[in-house]
Design an enzyme around this catalytic site. Structure first.
Site, mmCIF file in Angstrom:
data_model
loop_
_atom_site.group_PDB
_atom_site.id
_atom_site.type_symbol
_atom_site.label_atom_id
_atom_site.label_comp_id
_atom_site.label_asym_id
_atom_site.label_seq_id
_atom_site.Cartn_x
_atom_site.Cartn_y
_atom_site.Cartn_z
ATOM 1 N N CYS A 148 -2.427 4.961 10.634
ATOM 2 C CA CYS A 148 -2.258 6.225 11.354
ATOM 3 C C CYS A 148 -3.575 6.544 12.073
ATOM 4 O O CYS A 148 -4.070 7.664 12.037
ATOM 5 C CB CYS A 148 -1.817 7.357 10.426
ATOM 6 N N ASP A 196 0.457 -0.316 -5.427
ATOM 7 C CA ASP A 196 -0.707 0.468 -5.014
ATOM 8 C C ASP A 196 -1.796 0.294 -6.071
ATOM 9 O O ASP A 196 -1.502 -0.098 -7.209
ATOM 10 C CB ASP A 196 -0.345 1.956 -4.876
ATOM 11 N N GLY A 221 4.964 6.754 -1.400
ATOM 12 C CA GLY A 221 6.221 6.093 -1.081
ATOM 13 C C GLY A 221 7.098 6.623 0.031
ATOM 14 O O GLY A 221 8.289 6.333 0.053
ATOM 15 N N GLY A 222 6.552 7.370 0.990
ATOM 16 C CA GLY A 222 7.368 7.864 2.101
ATOM 17 C C GLY A 222 8.085 6.748 2.840
ATOM 18 O O GLY A 222 9.296 6.810 3.089
ATOM 19 N N LYS A 223 7.351 5.688 3.167
ATOM 20 C CA LYS A 223 7.949 4.561 3.904
ATOM 21 C C LYS A 223 8.792 3.689 2.980
ATOM 22 O O LYS A 223 9.796 3.113 3.397
ATOM 23 C CB LYS A 223 6.850 3.751 4.599
ATOM 24 N N ASP A 282 0.674 -0.830 4.998
ATOM 25 C CA ASP A 282 0.343 0.458 5.631
ATOM 26 C C ASP A 282 -1.041 0.818 5.091
ATOM 27 O O ASP A 282 -1.176 1.576 4.137
ATOM 28 C CB ASP A 282 1.407 1.490 5.245
ATOM 29 N N CYS A 335 0.883 -1.187 0.000
ATOM 30 C CA CYS A 335 0.000 0.000 0.000
ATOM 31 C C CYS A 335 0.907 1.219 0.000
ATOM 32 O O CYS A 335 0.844 2.076 0.872
ATOM 33 C CB CYS A 335 -0.900 0.015 1.237
ATOM 34 N N ALA A 336 1.790 1.274 -1.002
ATOM 35 C CA ALA A 336 2.921 2.209 -0.977
ATOM 36 C C ALA A 336 2.522 3.672 -1.094
ATOM 37 O O ALA A 336 3.205 4.543 -0.575
ATOM 38 C CB ALA A 336 3.911 1.845 -2.083
#
Length: 272
Positions: A225, A127, A107-109, A172, A103-104
């Protein structure tokens, strides 16, 4: 809803979520070091502060226009909250691993995973939205992240082709976002119970359908989150009860009130 799910702490959590967020960045260790980045910032009159247990994070003491900054354009840092930076480290990745971030988004993670893997091994960033993956490709070029490829999830075949193929699977998942209200204060008027219910159903679906990509002995990282147990520990408990070859290894609940950062949840499951 928050009062019902967190009867002891809901007031302190919501008070914390009503305070403005600080600007936190992640040093891109593929291109520089935290110390060097701090020195370069000081040359521009930008003061920063480290976070003791987050080696790549810096708090920016006075906000500035990040996107026009030369160090940003060179790929030396990314905007990423402290809590979000904990997810990639929690995944326990290392150079040479095969990792799927399913679930990119933009792409922060994913980029943090690439840095932790020192550009060695393989990351498949996936994604359902192709435009998000296009943004990730741009960011990856700027960051010098070379060990990743992108794949759009446009059907079940994409998942089936990757069956039993990775050492780490990061999910995520989409969620209510109730842990990041200080960043998106308008969500307080937009999010309703029907939306949260849809998110819970989607989370169950993603866990059930994507888990097959993980090989035996590999680890699945589930993250949100949100501060709601119904999106977090309860989802993990339900999944483990339905898929008995998965066991919970560790979970982390990050409270906005006690951490001073975004509300996050992460669980690491091992597949036997």
């Amino acid at each position: 809803l928050i009062q019902k799910e967190l009867p002891e702490t809901w007031e302190t959590e919501l008070t914390a979520l009503n305070k403005p967020s600080r600007l936190i960045i992640r040093c891109n260790t593929l291109k520089t070091t935290v110390k060097q980045l701090q020195t370069n910032f000081l040359k521009e009159g930008i003061e920063t502060q480290t976070i003791p247990d987050l080696p790549d994070a810096l708090i920016i003491l006075e906000k500035f226009n990040v996107f026009s900054n030369s160090l940003f354009k060179l790929g030396h840092f990314e905007i990423q909250d402290a809590s979000s930076q904990r997810v990639a480290a929690f995944a326990e990745v290392g150079p040479g691993m095969r990792v799927i971030d399913a679930c990119a988004g933009a792409g922060g993670k994913t980029l943090h995973l690439a840095a932790l893997m020192k550009n060695k091994g393989r990351i498949i960033a996936m994604d359902t939205e192709s435009w998000k993956l296009e943004e990730l490709k741009k960011r990856a070029r700027r960051n010098g992240a070379e060990n990743l490829e992108t794949r759009v999830i446009d059907g079940t075949k994409v998942i089936k082709r990757l069956s039993n193929s990775c050492d780490r699977l990061l999910l995520d998942v989409p969620c209510s976002g109730l842990g990041v209200l200080r960043r998106n204060p308008d969500a307080k008027w937009k999010v309703d119970l029907a939306f949260i219910e849809r998110m819970r159903s989607l989370q169950k679906e993603i866990l059930a359908n994507y888990a097959s990509m993980l090989r035996s002995g590999g680890k699945l990282i589930y993250a949100t989150c949100s501060i709601l147990p119904s999106e977090n520990s309860k989802q993990v408990s339900y999944f483990c009860s339905e898929h008995t070859h998965f066991q919970l290894e560790e979970e982390k609940i990050i409270s906005p009130a006690s951490s001073g950062f975004d509300g996050f949840y992460m669980a690491r499951l091992i597949k036997t």
